[in-house]
Scaffold this motif. Structure first.
Motif, mmCIF file in Angstrom:
data_model
loop_
_atom_site.group_PDB
_atom_site.id
_atom_site.type_symbol
_atom_site.label_atom_id
_atom_site.label_comp_id
_atom_site.label_asym_id
_atom_site.label_seq_id
_atom_site.Cartn_x
_atom_site.Cartn_y
_atom_site.Cartn_z
ATOM 1 N N SER A 116 0.847 -1.193 0.000
ATOM 2 C CA SER A 116 0.000 0.000 0.000
ATOM 3 C C SER A 116 0.878 1.237 0.000
ATOM 4 O O SER A 116 2.021 1.211 0.475
ATOM 5 N N GLY A 117 0.332 2.315 -0.545
ATOM 6 C CA GLY A 117 0.995 3.602 -0.461
ATOM 7 C C GLY A 117 0.428 4.382 0.706
ATOM 8 O O GLY A 117 -0.533 3.961 1.355
ATOM 9 N N PRO A 118 0.993 5.531 0.989
ATOM 10 C CA PRO A 118 0.457 6.363 2.069
ATOM 11 C C PRO A 118 -0.898 6.945 1.678
ATOM 12 O O PRO A 118 -1.243 7.018 0.495
ATOM 13 N N ALA A 119 -1.658 7.324 2.672
ATOM 14 C CA ALA A 119 -2.922 8.005 2.399
ATOM 15 C C ALA A 119 -2.631 9.305 1.658
ATOM 16 O O ALA A 119 -1.754 10.087 2.057
ATOM 17 N N TRP A 120 -3.360 9.549 0.581
ATOM 18 C CA TRP A 120 -3.130 10.743 -0.237
ATOM 19 C C TRP A 120 -4.457 11.232 -0.780
ATOM 20 O O TRP A 120 -5.164 10.492 -1.464
ATOM 21 N N ASN A 121 -4.825 12.440 -0.424
ATOM 22 C CA ASN A 121 -6.033 13.069 -0.943
ATOM 23 C C ASN A 121 -7.269 12.204 -0.707
ATOM 24 O O ASN A 121 -8.164 12.124 -1.550
ATOM 25 N N GLY A 122 -7.288 11.540 0.459
ATOM 26 C CA GLY A 122 -8.445 10.730 0.812
ATOM 27 C C GLY A 122 -8.434 9.319 0.275
ATOM 28 O O GLY A 122 -9.410 8.588 0.453
ATOM 29 N N TYR A 123 -7.342 8.903 -0.376
ATOM 30 C CA TYR A 123 -7.253 7.575 -0.967
ATOM 31 C C TYR A 123 -5.983 6.860 -0.523
ATOM 32 O O TYR A 123 -4.999 7.491 -0.151
ATOM 33 N N PHE A 124 -6.037 5.534 -0.612
ATOM 34 C CA PHE A 124 -4.857 4.687 -0.471
ATOM 35 C C PHE A 124 -4.614 4.003 -1.803
ATOM 36 O O PHE A 124 -5.550 3.514 -2.441
ATOM 37 N N GLY A 125 -3.353 3.928 -2.224
ATOM 38 C CA GLY A 125 -2.992 3.109 -3.370
ATOM 39 C C GLY A 125 -2.674 1.699 -2.909
ATOM 40 O O GLY A 125 -1.981 1.508 -1.907
ATOM 41 N N LEU A 126 -3.187 0.695 -3.620
ATOM 42 C CA LEU A 126 -2.938 -0.701 -3.301
ATOM 43 C C LEU A 126 -2.368 -1.405 -4.527
ATOM 44 O O LEU A 126 -2.782 -1.137 -5.662
ATOM 45 N N ALA A 185 -6.991 2.065 -6.343
ATOM 46 C CA ALA A 185 -7.115 3.102 -5.321
ATOM 47 C C ALA A 185 -8.415 2.877 -4.563
ATOM 48 O O ALA A 185 -9.449 2.612 -5.168
ATOM 49 N N VAL A 186 -8.345 2.958 -3.249
ATOM 50 C CA VAL A 186 -9.536 2.833 -2.411
ATOM 51 C C VAL A 186 -9.590 4.025 -1.466
ATOM 52 O O VAL A 186 -8.566 4.591 -1.083
ATOM 53 N N ARG A 187 -10.791 4.412 -1.115
ATOM 54 C CA ARG A 187 -10.956 5.516 -0.183
ATOM 55 C C ARG A 187 -10.465 5.134 1.208
ATOM 56 O O ARG A 187 -10.586 3.983 1.625
ATOM 57 N N VAL A 188 -9.913 6.110 1.918
ATOM 58 C CA VAL A 188 -9.578 5.885 3.318
ATOM 59 C C VAL A 188 -10.881 5.575 4.051
ATOM 60 O O VAL A 188 -11.832 6.360 4.004
ATOM 61 N N PRO A 189 -10.975 4.431 4.714
ATOM 62 C CA PRO A 189 -12.247 4.042 5.341
ATOM 63 C C PRO A 189 -12.661 5.021 6.443
ATOM 64 O O PRO A 189 -11.833 5.473 7.232
ATOM 65 N N GLU A 190 -13.953 5.305 6.498
ATOM 66 C CA GLU A 190 -14.478 6.187 7.530
ATOM 67 C C GLU A 190 -14.226 5.588 8.911
ATOM 68 O O GLU A 190 -14.497 4.416 9.165
#
Length: 222
Positions: A116-126, A185-190
């Motif tokens: 995974s990548g770092p959280a960026w602009n509300g998303y994570f790269g996987l 890319a997935v959203r950072v979970p609430e």
């Protein structure tokens, strides 16, 4: 998210804190999947839980007909119920918990990595990266898993909670010696604690059997 931006985000920094990275059991390891109804706060809090120590642990919160009104709905991705059905069971509802046990093949025939990548602009790269050979119709999956320590978030036991899932990812072009990579890319979970999120990838056979699993910082070997 654009693929180039996703790739840059994925490799811009080191992996998420190693303290949150689950151990990676090898071929033949036991797998425990705990499915908890999003309606059942008592189930989530109960100290009497089947342990997944020594193997792979998947904690799923499953959506129910109550939808967003379910007390634990914020942590219940739609893929949780779908995974239960692929594994040959009905997703739990009401005051129910479903526990499924399995074991990975001793010779999976594939090498698998998840990052995974770092959280960026509300998303994570996987990223899911695989080499080797899989049965026809097998699919790949990659997810963000939140390591929930015992005594936090209302849970009496430690959990590895599936928070965001990408898949199915096609594997038809996978061949020995020719790595196949999927970026999503997935959203950072609430409500998630970002520092506790890591990547997990797996491959399923057409009948839902888990063939290989990999966690961030390690790989599933042949």
């Amino acid at each position: 998210m654009h693929r180039g931006i996703l790739g840059a985000a994925l490799f811009a920094t080191a992996a998420i804190a190693s303290a949150a990275t689950p151990a990676c059991p090898g071929p033949g390891a036991a797998v425990l999947e705990r499915f908890t109804s999003a309606d059942c706060t008592e189930c989530w809090a109960a100290p009497e839980q089947v342990s997944g120590a020594g193997g792979w642990l998947f904690d799923w919160l499953t959506p129910t007909p109550n939808g967003a009104d379910a007390p634990l709905s914020v942590g219940a991705p739609v893929e949780a119920g779908e995974r239960a059905r692929r594994a040959g069971a009905m997703a739990p509802v009401g005051q129910q918990v479903l526990v499924l046990r399995s074991r990975l093949p001793t010779r999976p025939g594939v090498r698998l990595e998840a990052r995974s990548g770092p959280a960026w602009n509300g998303y994570f790269g996987l990223e899911l990266r695989a080499t080797g050979r899989v049965p026809a119709g097998a699919t790949g999956w990659v997810a963000l898993v939140e390591a929930v320590p015992a005594g936090t978030n209302g849970s009496a036991v430690a959990r590895e909670l599936l928070r965001a899932v990408a898949g199915p990812l096609p594997l038809a072009s996978l061949q020995p010696g020719r790595p196949l990579s999927h970026l999503r890319a997935v959203r950072v979970p609430e409500g998630a604690t970002v520092e506790r999120l890591t990547a997990r990838g797996w491959i399923e056979s057409p009948d839902g059997q888990l063939l290989a699993v990999a966690g961030e910082g390690c790989r599933a070997a042949r």
